[in-house]
Design an enzyme around this catalytic site. Structure first.
Site, PDB file in Angstrom:
ATOM      1  N   ASP A 237     -12.214   7.167   3.697  1.00 45.81           N
ATOM      2  CA  ASP A 237     -11.012   6.908   4.495  1.00 45.81           C
ATOM      3  C   ASP A 237     -10.621   5.419   4.474  1.00 45.81           C
ATOM      4  O   ASP A 237      -9.544   5.057   4.923  1.00 45.81           O
ATOM      5  CB  ASP A 237     -11.247   7.394   5.930  1.00 45.81           C
ATOM      6  CG  ASP A 237      -9.954   7.563   6.707  1.00 45.81           C
ATOM      7  OD1 ASP A 237      -8.879   7.504   6.074  1.00 45.81           O
ATOM      8  OD2 ASP A 237     -10.027   7.752   7.938  1.00 45.81           O
TER       9      ASP A 237
ATOM     10  N   LYS B 244       0.842  -1.208   0.000  1.00 42.87           N
ATOM     11  CA  LYS B 244       0.000   0.000   0.000  1.00 42.87           C
ATOM     12  C   LYS B 244       0.877   1.259   0.000  1.00 42.87           C
ATOM     13  O   LYS B 244       1.672   1.464   0.912  1.00 42.87           O
ATOM     14  CB  LYS B 244      -0.920  -0.001   1.236  1.00 42.87           C
ATOM     15  CG  LYS B 244      -1.708   1.308   1.437  1.00 42.87           C
ATOM     16  CD  LYS B 244      -2.628   1.246   2.668  1.00 42.87           C
ATOM     17  CE  LYS B 244      -3.287   2.599   2.952  1.00 42.87           C
ATOM     18  NZ  LYS B 244      -4.127   2.588   4.164  1.00 42.87           N
TER      19      LYS B 244
ATOM     20  N   ARG C 133      -7.728  -0.371   0.883  1.00 41.57           N
ATOM     21  CA  ARG C 133      -8.272  -1.566   0.242  1.00 41.57           C
ATOM     22  C   ARG C 133      -8.685  -1.286  -1.207  1.00 41.57           C
ATOM     23  O   ARG C 133      -8.689  -2.183  -2.045  1.00 41.57           O
ATOM     24  CB  ARG C 133      -9.440  -2.112   1.081  1.00 41.57           C
ATOM     25  CG  ARG C 133     -10.569  -1.135   1.238  1.00 41.57           C
ATOM     26  CD  ARG C 133     -11.490  -1.513   2.399  1.00 41.57           C
ATOM     27  NE  ARG C 133     -10.955  -1.089   3.701  1.00 41.57           N
ATOM     28  CZ  ARG C 133     -11.570  -1.303   4.863  1.00 41.57           C
ATOM     29  NH1 ARG C 133     -12.730  -1.945   4.908  1.00 41.57           N
ATOM     30  NH2 ARG C 133     -11.024  -0.901   5.989  1.00 41.57           N
TER      31      ARG C 133
ATOM     32  N   ASP D 233       1.542   6.230   5.616  1.00 43.18           N
ATOM     33  CA  ASP D 233       0.572   5.319   5.002  1.00 43.18           C
ATOM     34  C   ASP D 233       1.097   4.679   3.717  1.00 43.18           C
ATOM     35  O   ASP D 233       0.384   3.934   3.058  1.00 43.18           O
ATOM     36  CB  ASP D 233      -0.751   6.073   4.748  1.00 43.18           C
ATOM     37  CG  ASP D 233      -1.968   5.198   4.917  1.00 43.18           C
ATOM     38  OD1 ASP D 233      -1.838   4.121   5.541  1.00 43.18           O
ATOM     39  OD2 ASP D 233      -3.052   5.575   4.425  1.00 43.18           O
TER      40      ASP D 233
ATOM     41  N   GLU E 182      -9.481   3.752   2.112  1.00 40.78           N
ATOM     42  CA  GLU E 182      -8.954   3.892   0.751  1.00 40.78           C
ATOM     43  C   GLU E 182      -7.887   2.854   0.411  1.00 40.78           C
ATOM     44  O   GLU E 182      -7.681   2.543  -0.753  1.00 40.78           O
ATOM     45  CB  GLU E 182      -8.400   5.302   0.555  1.00 40.78           C
ATOM     46  CG  GLU E 182      -6.957   5.532   1.034  1.00 40.78           C
ATOM     47  CD  GLU E 182      -6.741   5.299   2.530  1.00 40.78           C
ATOM     48  OE1 GLU E 182      -7.726   5.398   3.290  1.00 40.78           O
ATOM     49  OE2 GLU E 182      -5.607   5.013   2.928  1.00 40.78           O
TER      50      GLU E 182
ATOM     51  N   ASP F  67      -2.597  10.188   3.715  1.00 41.09           N
ATOM     52  CA  ASP F  67      -3.998   9.814   3.882  1.00 41.09           C
ATOM     53  C   ASP F  67      -4.720  10.847   4.740  1.00 41.09           C
ATOM     54  O   ASP F  67      -4.660  10.801   5.962  1.00 41.09           O
ATOM     55  CB  ASP F  67      -4.082   8.417   4.529  1.00 41.09           C
ATOM     56  CG  ASP F  67      -5.529   7.946   4.674  1.00 41.09           C
ATOM     57  OD1 ASP F  67      -6.431   8.597   4.095  1.00 41.09           O
ATOM     58  OD2 ASP F  67      -5.747   6.921   5.357  1.00 41.09           O
TER      59      ASP F  67
ATOM     60  N   LYS G 228     -10.100  12.925   8.164  1.00 40.44           N
ATOM     61  CA  LYS G 228      -9.610  12.499   9.479  1.00 40.44           C
ATOM     62  C   LYS G 228      -9.569  13.703  10.428  1.00 40.44           C
ATOM     63  O   LYS G 228      -9.440  14.835   9.976  1.00 40.44           O
ATOM     64  CB  LYS G 228      -8.186  11.956   9.332  1.00 40.44           C
ATOM     65  CG  LYS G 228      -8.106  10.580   8.706  1.00 40.44           C
ATOM     66  CD  LYS G 228      -6.687  10.043   8.749  1.00 40.44           C
ATOM     67  CE  LYS G 228      -6.600   8.661   8.121  1.00 40.44           C
ATOM     68  NZ  LYS G 228      -7.328   7.627   8.868  1.00 40.44           N
TER      69      LYS G 228
HETATM   70  N1  BES Z   1      -4.297   4.455   6.938  1.00 40.00           N
HETATM   71  C1  BES Z   1      -5.447   4.199   7.712  1.00 40.00           C
HETATM   72  C2  BES Z   1      -5.221   3.168   8.808  1.00 40.00           C
HETATM   73  C3  BES Z   1      -4.433   3.632   9.988  1.00 40.00           C
HETATM   74  C4  BES Z   1      -5.019   4.397  10.964  1.00 40.00           C
HETATM   75  C5  BES Z   1      -3.132   3.245  10.166  1.00 40.00           C
HETATM   76  C6  BES Z   1      -4.312   4.804  12.072  1.00 40.00           C
HETATM   77  C7  BES Z   1      -2.429   3.620  11.277  1.00 40.00           C
HETATM   78  C8  BES Z   1      -3.009   4.397  12.237  1.00 40.00           C
HETATM   79  C9  BES Z   1      -6.584   3.669   6.818  1.00 40.00           C
HETATM   80  O1  BES Z   1      -6.597   4.158   5.539  1.00 40.00           O
HETATM   81  C10 BES Z   1      -7.859   4.064   7.470  1.00 40.00           C
HETATM   82  O2  BES Z   1      -8.119   5.234   7.520  1.00 40.00           O
HETATM   83  N2  BES Z   1      -8.612   3.093   7.950  1.00 40.00           N
HETATM   84  C11 BES Z   1      -9.834   3.345   8.605  1.00 40.00           C
HETATM   85  C12 BES Z   1     -10.846   2.358   8.090  1.00 40.00           C
HETATM   86  C13 BES Z   1     -12.259   2.660   8.489  1.00 40.00           C
HETATM   87  C14 BES Z   1     -12.728   3.938   7.800  1.00 40.00           C
HETATM   88  C15 BES Z   1     -13.132   1.502   8.122  1.00 40.00           C
HETATM   89  C16 BES Z   1      -9.618   3.167  10.102  1.00 40.00           C
HETATM   90  O3  BES Z   1      -8.864   2.286  10.501  1.00 40.00           O
HETATM   91  O4  BES Z   1     -10.162   3.955  10.859  1.00 40.00           O
HETATM   92 ZN    ZN Z   2      -4.832   4.764   4.762  1.00 43.25          ZN
HETATM   93 MN    MN Z   3      -7.680   5.997   5.410  1.00 42.96          MN
END
Ligand code: BES
Ligand code: ZN
Ligand code: MN
Length: 489
Positions: free
Chosen positions: A342, A260, A346, A283, A344, A265, A272
Site C-alpha cells: 500500500d 503520482k 513512492r 490517488d 505504492e 489504490d 485497504k
Molecule cells: N494513497 C494513499 C495515501 C492516502 C491515504 C491518501 C488516505 C489520502 C487518504 C497511499 O498510497 C497509502 O496508502 N499510504 C499509506 C502508507 C503506509 C502503508 C506507510 C498510508 O498513508 O496509510
Molecule cells: Zn496511494
Molecule cells: Mn497506497
C-alpha cells in the site's frame, strides 16, 4: 461555462444578473456611479432605511427597469476586507447564481479600490472563485433538461490595467477544471490509458506542447522495476506520460513536475479496508494537477519550459501482484524491500524522479496524494511541503500564500531517513508508524540527490470528502503561481 472580461460599466451590462459589492461606509462606494439613477436611488433608500447596511455577507436583490437582477453584496469595512473574504464572497454569490435559472452573471465585486488587495489580485481572485463555484461535474450523469446547469456565461469587470490578470486567471481556471475533471472521473474510465489520451489531446491542441508516452516494454528496458512492481497486479497496463510545454528558448533548462498517477489504490495485497475505498480513485490527483498546470501554462503562454512526468498505474491485488517481502531494483539501481504494497506511490515516483533527471531540470517538484499521515498532521488546509533546497521551498510557500493555496514545510532530517533501513535491501518502502509523511519524503529524497527538489503531499488538499465529495483542483493555483513568479510574469 465560459469566462469573459467586461469593460462595460454595470448599468450597461446585459447579463441576467449583475453583482456589485457595497461597503458599510456609503462614501466609499464610488462605483455605484456606474449604475443608473434609478438603481442608485434604490440603493440609497435601502441604506437610509437601514434594511441594507453593507455588513459583510449581507445580500439584497434589486431590479432594474428592464427586470435585470442587481445583487448587492455587503463587504463590511474596507480596512478589514481580505483576499480570502473576496474569494469567499464571490464563491457564495456564484454558487447561488449557478443554483438559480440565470444564464449569465456579471461580477463587479472587484471594481473597488481595496485597502488590502491590489487591483490585479482582486481580479484574479474573483475570476478563480467564480470559475470554481460554477464548476459542475456532469460527465457521467444523464439528467433531465430541467435540472441541467444553466449558468453559461460569467463576466468579470476588467479595466485595461488588469486585463492581463484576468487572462492569467482564466488560464489557471481552465487548468483547475481539467484537474477536477480528471480527479472526479471514475476509476473504471479514468485508467492509465485514458490519462495518456487526455494528455495527448492537450499536446495536440497547443503548438508549444510535445508528448511522449512510455509503455510497459520501454519501462522494462529502462529498468523501472519499482514502478512495474506496482503495476504487475493489474490488467490495466501502466503508462508514463511525458508532456512538455516549451514557452522559452529551447536551450533553457525546464522545471519538471512529477505527479503520482495511481488511477486506483486498493492497497494491493496489503489491501485497504472497505470503508470509503471509492475515494482512492483520487490517488491520481498529483498526475491531474500536473496536467492541469500544463493546461494553464499553455493557456496563459507562460514564458518558461516545463516538463510534466506522470506515471500512471493501477494498484491491484491478484495472482500476479507484488507480495510483502518482495525485493525489486529501481531505475536508479537501488534495491527496495516492499514491506507494504500500500506504500505504492513512492514506488512509482522513485522511478519517475530518476527518469526526470534526464531532462537536466533546474528544479523538480513532485505532487502526490502520498500519505494518510499528512491528513492527520495538516488536515485539508495546507499541503505538506518537504524539500532539499531552502530557496525552492520558500518560493513554493510564497506562491501558496499569494494564491490562497497554502503549503506548510516539514523537516527532512537524516534521523527520519534511518527509519527506512532494511535487512535485505538498500531500503524498505515503509518507515514505521511514526512521522509517515516525512519518511515517505525521505524515501523519495534518496532518488533526488542530483537536483533541487520539492515534494508536495496533497493527500489532505486534493479532494473533499462527505457531502461535497469531489476534487478541489489544488495545488494547481500554487504551482501556476510559482511558475508565473519564476517567469517574472
Ligand atoms: N494513497 C494513499 C495515501 C492516502 C491515504 C491518501 C488516505 C489520502 C487518504 C497511499 O498510497 C497509502 O496508502 N499510504 C499509506 C502508507 C503506509 C502503508 C506507510 C498510508 O498513508 O496509510
Ligand atoms: Zn496511494
Ligand atoms: Mn497506497
Amino acid at each position: 461555462m465560459s469566462l469573459y472580461a467586461t469593460e462595460h460599466p454595470a448599468h450597461q451590462n446585459k447579463a441576467d444578473q449583475v453583482v456589485i459589492g457595497l461597503f458599510k461606509d456609503q462614501n466609499k462606494n464610488q462605483h455605484t456611479e456606474a449604475l443608473n439613477d434609478n438603481l442608485q436611488k434604490q440603493i440609497e433608500d435601502r441604506f437610509n432605511n437601514k434594511d441594507f447596511t453593507g455588513r459583510s455577507g449581507q445580500q439584497v436583490t434589486l431590479f432594474s427597469e428592464n427586470g435585470q437582477q442587481v445583487v448587492c453584496v455587503g463587504l463590511g469595512d474596507n480596512d478589514d476586507f481580505s483576499a480570502t473574504a473576496l474569494y469567499d464572497t464571490t464563491h457564495k454569490v456564484v454558487t447561488a447564481a449557478a443554483g438559480s435559472r440565470c444564464q449569465s452573471v456579471a461580477l463587479y465585486l472587484n471594481a473597488h479600490t481595496f485597502k488590502n488587495i491590489d487591483a490585479e489580485q482582486a481580479t484574479k481572485l474573483v475570476t478563480l472563485a467564480a470559475s470554481h463555484a460554477a464548476y459542475r461535474y456532469e460527465d457521467t450523469k444523464s439528467f433531465k433538461e430541467d435540472n441541467k446547469h444553466q449558468l453559461e456565461r460569467i463576466e468579470v469587470a476588467t479595466e485595461s490595467n488588469n486585463a492581463e490578470a484576468f487572462r492569467l486567471a482564466s488560464g489557471m481556471a481552465k487548468g483547475i477544471n481539467a484537474t477536477r475533471h480528471l480527479g472526479n472521473y471514475p476509476p473504471n474510465l479514468c485508467t492509465p490509458k485514458y490519462i495518456a489520451k487526455y494528455a495527448t489531446e492537450i499536446a495536440h491542441n497547443d503548438d508549444s506542447c510535445e508528448i511522449d508516452i512510455l509503455n510497459k516494454k520501454q519501462m522494462k528496458k529502462m529498468g523501472m522495476g519499482a514502478l512495474l512492481a506496482v503495476a504487475q497486479g493489474s490488467h490495466n497496463k501502466p503508462k508514463m506520460v511525458v508532456l512538455s510545454y516549451n514557452g522559452a528558448d529551447s536551450h533553457k533548462d525546464p522545471i519538471a513536475l512529477v505527479g503520482k498517477g495511481i488511477t486506483f489504490d486498493t492497497g494491493g495485497i496489503s489491501l485497504k479496508p472497505g470503508a470509503n475505498m471509492d475515494e482512492m480513485k483520487y490517488d491520481m490527483c498529483g498526475a491531474a494537477s500536473v496536467l492541469g498546470t500544463l493546461t494553464a501554462a499553455a493557456e496563459s503562454q507562460l514564458a518558461l519550459n516545463v516538463v510534466g512526468i506522470v506515471p500512471c498505474v493501477e494498484n491491484m491485488p491478484s495472482g500476479s501482484a507484488t507480495k510483502p517481502g518482495d525485493i525489486v531494483t529501481s531505475m536508479s539501481g537501488q534495491t527496495i524491500e516492499i514491506l507494504n504494497t500500500d506504500a505504492e506511490g513512492r514506488l512509482i515516483l522513485c522511478d519517475a524522479l530518476t527518469y526526470a533527471g534526464r531532462f537536466k531540470p533546474s528544479a523538480v517538484v513532485d505532487i502526490a496524494t502520498l500519505t494518510g499521515a499528512c491528513v492527520m498532521a495538516l488536515g485539508s488546509h495546507a499541503t505538506g511541503l518537504l524539500s532539499n533546497d531552502d530557496e525552492l521551498a520558500e518560493q513554493l510557500e510564497t506562491a501558496g500564500v499569494n494564491s490562497g493555496d497554502r503549503a506548510w514545510r516539514l523537516p527532512l532530517w537524516k534521523e527520519y531517513d534511518k527509519q527506512l533501513k532494511s535487512n535485505f535491501a538498500d531500503m524498505a518502502n515503509i518507515g514505521g508508524r511514526e512521522a509517515g509523511t516525512i519518511t515517505a519524503a525521505c524515501f523519495l529524497g534518496r532518488f533526488t540527490k542530483n537536483y533541487r527538489w520539492a515534494h508536495l503531499d496533497i493527500a489532505g488538499t486534493a479532494w473533499n470528502s462527505g457531502a461535497n465529495k469531489g476534487a478541489t483542483g489544488r495545488p494547481v493555483p500554487m504551482l501556476m503561481q510559482f511558475l508565473l513568479e519564476q517567469a517574472g510574469q
